[in-house]
Scaffold this motif. Structure first.
Motif, PDB file in Angstrom:
ATOM      1  N   GLY A  34       0.749  -1.156   0.024  1.00 20.18           N
ATOM      2  CA  GLY A  34       0.046  -0.064  -0.199  1.00 20.18           C
ATOM      3  C   GLY A  34       0.684   1.227  -0.054  1.00 20.18           C
ATOM      4  N   ILE A  35       2.074   1.105   0.741  1.00 18.82           N
ATOM      5  CA  ILE A  35       2.723   2.366   0.970  1.00 18.82           C
ATOM      6  C   ILE A  35       3.430   2.623  -0.591  1.00 18.82           C
ATOM      7  CG2 ILE A  35       5.013   3.486   1.840  1.00 18.82           C
ATOM      8  CD1 ILE A  35       4.098   2.156   4.576  1.00 18.82           C
ATOM      9  N   VAL A  36       3.842   1.604  -1.134  1.00 16.45           N
ATOM     10  CA  VAL A  36       4.572   1.700  -2.311  1.00 16.45           C
ATOM     11  C   VAL A  36       3.668   2.127  -3.423  1.00 16.45           C
ATOM     12  CG1 VAL A  36       5.717   0.449  -4.470  1.00 16.45           C
ATOM     13  CG2 VAL A  36       6.363  -0.081  -1.859  1.00 16.45           C
ATOM     14  N   GLY A  37       2.573   1.799  -3.533  1.00 17.68           N
ATOM     15  CA  GLY A  37       1.544   2.217  -4.357  1.00 17.68           C
ATOM     16  C   GLY A  37       1.187   3.723  -4.144  1.00 17.68           C
ATOM     17  N   ALA A  38       0.952   4.206  -2.836  1.00 22.64           N
ATOM     18  CA  ALA A  38       0.714   5.459  -2.807  1.00 22.64           C
ATOM     19  C   ALA A  38       1.645   6.300  -3.123  1.00 22.64           C
ATOM     20  CB  ALA A  38       0.438   5.719  -1.290  1.00 22.64           C
ATOM     21  N   VAL A  39       3.125   5.986  -3.069  1.00 23.39           N
ATOM     22  CA  VAL A  39       4.065   6.979  -3.449  1.00 23.39           C
ATOM     23  C   VAL A  39       4.516   6.907  -5.034  1.00 23.39           C
ATOM     24  CG1 VAL A  39       6.538   6.812  -3.427  1.00 23.39           C
ATOM     25  CG2 VAL A  39       5.631   6.349  -1.464  1.00 23.39           C
ATOM     26  N   VAL A  40       4.062   5.707  -5.401  1.00 17.41           N
ATOM     27  CA  VAL A  40       4.070   5.822  -6.883  1.00 17.41           C
ATOM     28  C   VAL A  40       2.704   6.582  -7.544  1.00 17.41           C
ATOM     29  CG1 VAL A  40       3.459   4.386  -9.302  1.00 17.41           C
ATOM     30  CG2 VAL A  40       4.989   3.542  -7.338  1.00 17.41           C
ATOM     31  N   ALA A  41       1.683   6.621  -7.020  1.00 15.78           N
ATOM     32  CA  ALA A  41       0.502   7.727  -7.392  1.00 15.78           C
ATOM     33  C   ALA A  41       1.083   8.955  -7.364  1.00 15.78           C
ATOM     34  CB  ALA A  41      -0.787   6.976  -6.593  1.00 15.78           C
ATOM     35  N   VAL A  42       1.622   9.459  -6.067  1.00 14.28           N
ATOM     36  CA  VAL A  42       1.940  10.693  -5.857  1.00 14.28           C
ATOM     37  C   VAL A  42       3.083  11.216  -6.970  1.00 14.28           C
ATOM     38  CG1 VAL A  42       3.252  12.125  -4.188  1.00 14.28           C
ATOM     39  CG2 VAL A  42       1.381  10.621  -3.273  1.00 14.28           C
ATOM     40  N   ALA A  43       3.929  10.287  -7.295  1.00 13.76           N
ATOM     41  CA  ALA A  43       4.917  10.771  -8.241  1.00 13.76           C
ATOM     42  C   ALA A  43       4.180  10.994  -9.798  1.00 13.76           C
ATOM     43  CB  ALA A  43       5.706   9.497  -8.312  1.00 13.76           C
ATOM     44  N   VAL A  44       3.337  10.036  -9.802  1.00  6.98           N
ATOM     45  CA  VAL A  44       2.610  10.272 -11.365  1.00  6.98           C
ATOM     46  C   VAL A  44       1.713  11.506 -11.163  1.00  6.98           C
ATOM     47  CG1 VAL A  44       0.857   9.538 -12.688  1.00  6.98           C
ATOM     48  CG2 VAL A  44       2.485   7.606 -11.788  1.00  6.98           C
ATOM     49  N   VAL A  45       1.214  11.957 -10.136  1.00  9.03           N
ATOM     50  CA  VAL A  45       0.397  13.182 -10.068  1.00  9.03           C
ATOM     51  C   VAL A  45       1.386  14.302 -10.009  1.00  9.03           C
ATOM     52  CG1 VAL A  45      -1.128  14.468  -8.666  1.00  9.03           C
ATOM     53  CG2 VAL A  45      -1.419  12.222  -8.763  1.00  9.03           C
ATOM     54  N   ILE A  46       2.625  14.449  -9.430  1.00  5.70           N
ATOM     55  CA  ILE A  46       3.486  15.367  -9.508  1.00  5.70           C
ATOM     56  C   ILE A  46       4.045  15.424 -10.884  1.00  5.70           C
ATOM     57  CG2 ILE A  46       5.812  16.184  -8.800  1.00  5.70           C
ATOM     58  CD1 ILE A  46       5.081  14.909  -6.073  1.00  5.70           C
ATOM     59  N   GLY A  47       4.312  14.590 -11.485  1.00  2.32           N
ATOM     60  CA  GLY A  47       4.792  14.578 -13.106  1.00  2.32           C
ATOM     61  C   GLY A  47       3.686  15.224 -13.774  1.00  2.32           C
ATOM     62  N   ILE A  48       2.720  14.705 -13.882  1.00  2.00           N
ATOM     63  CA  ILE A  48       1.363  15.525 -14.564  1.00  2.00           C
ATOM     64  C   ILE A  48       1.417  16.985 -14.314  1.00  2.00           C
ATOM     65  CG2 ILE A  48      -1.004  15.329 -15.261  1.00  2.00           C
ATOM     66  CD1 ILE A  48      -1.081  12.494 -14.399  1.00  2.00           C
ATOM     67  N   ILE A  49       1.502  17.292 -13.174  1.00  2.00           N
ATOM     68  CA  ILE A  49       1.435  18.523 -12.778  1.00  2.00           C
ATOM     69  C   ILE A  49       2.490  19.567 -13.454  1.00  2.00           C
ATOM     70  CG2 ILE A  49       1.197  20.479 -10.802  1.00  2.00           C
ATOM     71  CD1 ILE A  49       0.082  18.292  -9.225  1.00  2.00           C
ATOM     72  N   CYS A  50       3.620  18.910 -13.385  1.00  2.39           N
ATOM     73  CA  CYS A  50       5.009  19.576 -13.872  1.00  2.39           C
ATOM     74  C   CYS A  50       4.720  19.643 -15.280  1.00  2.39           C
ATOM     75  CB  CYS A  50       6.026  18.747 -13.517  1.00  2.39           C
ATOM     76  SG  CYS A  50       6.850  18.836 -11.824  1.00  2.39           S
ATOM     77  N   ILE A  51       4.327  18.710 -16.163  1.00  2.44           N
ATOM     78  CA  ILE A  51       4.094  18.959 -17.507  1.00  2.44           C
ATOM     79  C   ILE A  51       3.136  19.782 -18.003  1.00  2.44           C
ATOM     80  CG2 ILE A  51       3.349  17.554 -19.631  1.00  2.44           C
ATOM     81  CD1 ILE A  51       4.393  14.985 -18.367  1.00  2.44           C
ATOM     82  N   CYS A  52       1.894  20.127 -17.109  1.00  2.00           N
ATOM     83  CA  CYS A  52       1.116  20.860 -17.388  1.00  2.00           C
ATOM     84  C   CYS A  52       1.418  22.407 -17.349  1.00  2.00           C
ATOM     85  CB  CYS A  52      -0.237  20.861 -16.480  1.00  2.00           C
ATOM     86  SG  CYS A  52      -1.137  19.110 -17.003  1.00  2.00           S
ATOM     87  N   CYS A  53       2.151  22.601 -16.233  1.00  2.00           N
ATOM     88  CA  CYS A  53       2.848  23.774 -15.798  1.00  2.00           C
ATOM     89  C   CYS A  53       3.695  24.217 -17.082  1.00  2.00           C
ATOM     90  CB  CYS A  53       3.560  23.705 -14.450  1.00  2.00           C
ATOM     91  SG  CYS A  53       2.383  23.672 -13.296  1.00  2.00           S
ATOM     92  N   TYR A  54       4.681  23.287 -17.537  1.00  2.72           N
ATOM     93  CA  TYR A  54       5.503  23.510 -18.545  1.00  2.72           C
ATOM     94  C   TYR A  54       4.969  24.089 -19.838  1.00  2.72           C
ATOM     95  CZ  TYR A  54       9.319  22.649 -22.001  1.00  2.72           C
ATOM     96  OH  TYR A  54      10.168  22.953 -23.012  1.00  2.72           O
ATOM     97  N   CYS A  55       3.860  23.311 -20.080  1.00  2.00           N
ATOM     98  CA  CYS A  55       2.982  23.577 -21.375  1.00  2.00           C
ATOM     99  C   CYS A  55       2.481  24.991 -21.149  1.00  2.00           C
ATOM    100  CB  CYS A  55       1.806  22.392 -21.603  1.00  2.00           C
ATOM    101  SG  CYS A  55       2.672  20.866 -22.021  1.00  2.00           S
TER     102      CYS A  55
END
Length: 408
Positions: free
Chosen positions: A241-262
């Motif tokens: 559960g902890i590993v899954g939560a960390v991966v989910a947070v990383a994916v969300v942060i990556g999407i936010i960074c891409i949106c901000c860059y665009c």
């Protein structure tokens, strides 16, 4: 007198002794005998000795499991029933009045009421009898000990203890020992009920050895448990559960960074190929707030040529060459405006296309201003006119789309 004898007979019957006549009595010393299962038991029976030569017969019977069924015959003075052969014996001694029943390796099925009967066959008197109860006890079987719960700090656990056999029902008791095998009292708030020891909020001090004793009237048996209380540990499910939560947070942060860059790329101003105008955008207002009628550059050029032909001063040719250079410069600006118009066809720059149109209008007005300045130059002599345009032999150092100060 008869009533007194009747009462005496009832009392003797209740006491396990029945009297048929004053000459014969039968007595069993105890009303109940207890024996462990698998042991041998002897049930005593005493009767009044008879005269030598009397024919006395002894019988042992047992009560059935169901009261409505017939009595179970065990043996007589001369015969043992088939069911009890090898297990039942008559220990008799007529001179002393002994008629004991011996049962070998008793079982739980031997728990019942037994009757000892004595009858003198030499006379017509009825036989007499006495009864007793045999209880076959079953020692507790080795109890089974179990742990219910998780052996981790701050958890609640239960220690259970149960014997599968035992007659009468065994009683259970838990004893605690520390890690050095020394007895100790049970922790606070501990409950010990019907073989279940409940331990609350266990700690490291709860670790140790625990012994359960199962006891009834004849015997006891024990079982042992060892407790080792450990700190809380993370199970595989928790880790996943902890590993899954960390991966989910990383994916969300990556999407936010891409949106901000665009978004930042879209908001970054586009630069024109010829540079950005200084001092803000071009407007259609005349710098000197003057409005002149539209004049075509072609008409002005023709007029200029006519005037130049009238002049004999060789400096006029020089002025005309200067004017031609200015005309070529204006043509280049016009060509650049055409390129800007083609560039404005792109839908993504609709807002900049309007500003380019404003620049075109401003260029037209600047051209008209140049015409007016050209007409004003006729009032000057050729030397001054030539000197004025000598500085224009070089192309301007400013970008072509930068507006010229009308005061020059």
């Amino acid at each position: 007198m008869a009533a007194t004898l009747g009462m005496l007979g009832v009392i003797l019957l209740i006491g396990g002794v029945q009297v048929a006549s004053s000459a014969m009595t039968v007595n069993i010393p105890a009303k109940e005998y207890k024996i462990a299962r698998g042991d041998d038991v002897t049930i005593p029976c005493r009767f009044t000795p008879q005269k030598t030569g009397d024919n006395v017969q002894i019988t042992w019977n047992a009560a059935p499991d169901v009261p409505t069924e017939p009595t179970i015959k065990i043996l007589t003075s001369t015969k043992v029933q088939t069911k009890y052969k090898g297990r039942a014996n008559l220990l008799q001694d007529f001179p002393t009045g002994k008629a004991d029943l011996q049962l070998l390796k008793v079982t739980s099925a031997d728990t019942r009421v037994y009757e000892c009967g004595v009858e003198n066959l030499s006379n017509d008197e009825d036989g007499v009898s006495a009864t007793t109860k045999l209880i076959v006890l079953v020692a507790p079987s080795t109890p089974i000990c179990n742990i219910e719960g998780t052996l981790e700090y701050a958890q609640d656990i239960k220690l259970s203890c149960r014997s599968e056999e035992g007659t009468p029902t065994p009683a259970y008791r838990w004893q605690s020992y520390d890690t050095t095998n020394r007895p100790r009292p049970n922790p606070a708030k501990t409950t010990d009920l019907n073989g279940v020891l409940s331990l609350f909020n266990i700690t490291k001090e709860t670790s140790g050895f625990y012994t359960c004793t199962s006891t009834n009237e004849i015997r006891s048996a024990t079982c042992n448990l060892t407790l080792a209380v450990m700190p809380p540990s993370m199970s595989m499910a928790s880790v996943g559960g902890i590993v899954g939560a960390v991966v989910a947070v990383a994916v969300v942060i990556g999407i936010i960074c891409i949106c901000c860059y665009c978004c930042r790329r879209k908001e970054k101003p586009e630069e024109y190929a010829m540079g950005t105008p200084e001092g803000g955008e071009f407007t259609d207002n005349d710098p000197e707030e003057k409005e002149d009628g539209p004049e075509e550059p072609v008409r002005y050029e023709e007029e200029r040529r006519v005037k130049s032909a009238d002049r004999l001063d060789p400096q006029d040719n020089r002025s005309e060459r200067s004017y031609d250079r200015r005309s070529d410069y204006t043509d280049r600006r016009d060509d650049h405006g055409d390129r800007r118009e083609r560039y404005d066809r792109d839908d993504r720059y609709d807002d900049r296309r309007d500003r380019d149109r404003d620049r075109d209008r401003y260029d037209d007005r600047r051209g008209r201003d140049d015409d007016r300045r050209g007409r004003d130059d006729d009032h000057y002599d050729s030397d001054r006119y030539s000197e004025r345009y000598d500085s224009r032999d070089r192309p301007p150092s400013v970008p072509p789309n930068k507006p010229r100060d009308p005061r020059i």
